[in-house]
Scaffold this motif. Structure first.
Motif, PDB file in Angstrom:
ATOM      1  N   SER A  69       0.816  -1.214   0.000  1.00 20.28           N
ATOM      2  CA  SER A  69       0.000   0.000   0.000  1.00 20.28           C
ATOM      3  C   SER A  69       0.851   1.266   0.000  1.00 20.28           C
ATOM      4  N   GLU A  70       2.052   1.228   0.577  1.00 22.13           N
ATOM      5  CA  GLU A  70       2.870   2.433   0.629  1.00 22.13           C
ATOM      6  C   GLU A  70       3.432   2.816  -0.733  1.00 22.13           C
TER       7      GLU A  70
ATOM      8  N   LEU B  53       1.545   2.711  -3.545  1.00 17.42           N
ATOM      9  CA  LEU B  53       0.443   3.245  -4.366  1.00 17.42           C
ATOM     10  C   LEU B  53       0.384   4.765  -4.242  1.00 17.42           C
ATOM     11  N   PHE B  54       0.039   5.428  -5.355  1.00 16.71           N
ATOM     12  CA  PHE B  54      -0.004   6.889  -5.389  1.00 16.71           C
ATOM     13  C   PHE B  54      -1.334   7.379  -4.798  1.00 16.71           C
ATOM     14  N   SER B  55      -1.231   8.477  -4.093  1.00 18.21           N
ATOM     15  CA  SER B  55      -2.442   9.190  -3.676  1.00 18.21           C
ATOM     16  C   SER B  55      -2.885  10.122  -4.816  1.00 18.21           C
ATOM     17  N   GLU B  56      -3.990  10.831  -4.588  1.00 24.15           N
ATOM     18  CA  GLU B  56      -4.479  11.726  -5.635  1.00 24.15           C
ATOM     19  C   GLU B  56      -3.505  12.872  -5.893  1.00 24.15           C
ATOM     20  N   GLU B  57      -2.902  13.397  -4.840  1.00 27.24           N
ATOM     21  CA  GLU B  57      -1.929  14.479  -5.013  1.00 27.24           C
ATOM     22  C   GLU B  57      -0.684  13.986  -5.726  1.00 27.24           C
ATOM     23  N   GLU B  58      -0.205  12.812  -5.353  1.00 29.93           N
ATOM     24  CA  GLU B  58       0.992  12.266  -6.003  1.00 29.93           C
ATOM     25  C   GLU B  58       0.705  11.916  -7.465  1.00 29.93           C
ATOM     26  N   LYS B  59      -0.498  11.432  -7.733  1.00 31.63           N
ATOM     27  CA  LYS B  59      -0.841  11.105  -9.111  1.00 31.63           C
ATOM     28  C   LYS B  59      -0.904  12.375  -9.969  1.00 31.63           C
TER      29      LYS B  59
ATOM     30  N   GLN C 273      -0.331   0.176  -9.821  1.00 35.17           N
ATOM     31  CA  GLN C 273      -1.718  -0.225  -9.624  1.00 35.17           C
ATOM     32  C   GLN C 273      -1.762  -1.578  -8.932  1.00 35.17           C
TER      33      GLN C 273
END
Length: 391
Positions: free
Chosen positions: A238-239, A241-247, A265
């Motif tokens: 899980s660490e 995976l990108f968050s919305e800000e990182e994406k 993904q």
């Protein structure tokens, strides 16, 4: 008369029984004496073996250090207790000659210069040396008949049977004779000719020099791609995976500035992973880099490893050596296992195998405190910030 004869017979039987019992007592005494002698011999052998094992133990504990390092010293090393092993054996030929005249066992005495002791060879040792010099087994009881490897035909060098070798092993081969006869017939018919002699080399003085063929560059191996990590997995942690800000930040970056070429993904199975749409483009860029990007061969420095080692000074230049003990820390009865000095340099803590911990004053060597434990103290350390001690 009959009663008298019966009495005589009875008396004779009694005397015979007494003689038999006396002989049995003598045999029992002899057996007990033999058993006592055997027990005494066994005890003496055990004492001799233990004494031999103690004598055979190495006295000098310097390891593989060359002895010529101690040529200028009065000792040849140190024993297990740290004491110097003083040089006692003489290497003079005159002393050896005088000793051979005075000592009757000098011919069987050898000198162990590393441990500084003389060893007298026993009759058993001399017999072993004599058998080895005669190219025989060291022990006369060695069984040489049961060492033939019947199951290993490659290591078998002696025949397993006494049958005579067949006659065909001593006669020339019929098929080789026929082959040689055929080759001789072909040579006579002229069908097989020797190779022609080489043509003489003729040098043209006025001809132009041939251009020298230059060798191409040495083929250089292509650099390997980095191995995939957790971000390239179809089920990354899980660490990764990108968050919305990182994406959003990854999408705004230029392709050359991105650390990853894709967005990680997570899939629950490998069969659910779709095809990677950038696969052909990345393979094309990889081939383009291998074709256009120049590569250079880095030459390694040929450095002698001995030149990197520091040159140690000669022991003669370091003289005079310290000859007197200024401060001695005496108090432990066993082997000291650990030593630690506090940050101020005033106190010294030592732990020993005699289950004691002693705190000393470094300048005077005076013990200020001693603590007794139930087991041997193997590790001692001062706290670098506070005056605390860990054991």
């Amino acid at each position: 008369d009959a009663s008298a004869n019966a009495g005589k017979v009875g008396g004779g039987r009694g005397e015979a029984d007494e003689d038999d019992t006396g002989e049995e007592d003598d045999e029992d005494e002899e057996e007990s004496d033999d058993s006592e002698r055997a027990a005494a011999d066994a005890a003496a052998d055990e004492d001799d073996s233990s004494a031999d094992s103690e004598d055979d133990a190495p006295r000098n504990r310097i390891g593989n250090v060359p002895l010529h390092w101690y040529d200028d010293e009065d000792h040849v090393g140190y024993d297990i207790s740290g004491e110097k092993i003083i040089r006692t054996l003489s290497t003079s030929e005159i002393d050896a000659l005088l000793e051979s005249k005075d000592n009757p066992d000098a011919w069987r005495t050898i000198k162990d210069h590393k441990n500084q002791r003389q060893i007298v060879l026993t009759d058993t040792d001399l017999e072993i040396i004599r058998r080895i010099r005669q190219r025989a087994y060291p022990s006369g009881a060695t069984d040489t008949t049961s060492m033939v490897e019947y199951d290993n035909p490659e290591a078998k060098i002696h025949p397993l049977s006494s049958a005579h070798a067949p006659k065909r092993r001593f006669l020339p081969s019929k098929w080789e004779r026929m082959k040689v006869k055929k080759l001789v017939a072909l040579l006579r018919e002229g069908k097989i000719r020797p190779p022609p002699p080489p043509k003489p080399e003729v040098w043209d003085l006025w001809a132009d020099e041939d251009p020298k063929q230059r060798k191409g560059p040495v083929p250089l191996p292509a650099p390997k791609l980095a191995l995939p990590g957790h971000a390239e997995s179809y089920n990354p942690p899980s660490e990764y995976l990108f968050s919305e800000e990182e994406k959003k930040q990854w999408e705004d970056q230029d392709e050359t500035e991105r650390e990853l070429s894709h967005i990680p993904q997570k899939y629950d199975a490998l069969r659910r992973v779709p095809a990677y749409k950038e696969l052909i483009v990345e393979r094309f860029k990889r081939c383009l880099d291998l074709y256009l990007v120049p590569r250079a061969l880095k030459q390694k420095m040929n450095v002698d490893p001995e030149s990197l080692l520091p040159k140690l000074p000669s022991p003669k230049d370091l003289r005079p050596f310290p000859t007197h003990v200024s401060v001695s820390y005496d108090g432990h009865k066993g082997l000291v296992r650990s030593v630690s000095v506090d940050g101020s340099g005033q106190w010294l803590a030592t732990g020993s195998s005699d289950k004691t911990l002693i705190i000393w004053e470094v300048a005077t060597g005076r013990p200020t405190r001693s603590v007794k434990f139930t087991e041997a103290v193997t590790a001692v350390s001062w706290c670098p910030k506070r005056l605390m001690l860990a054991v």
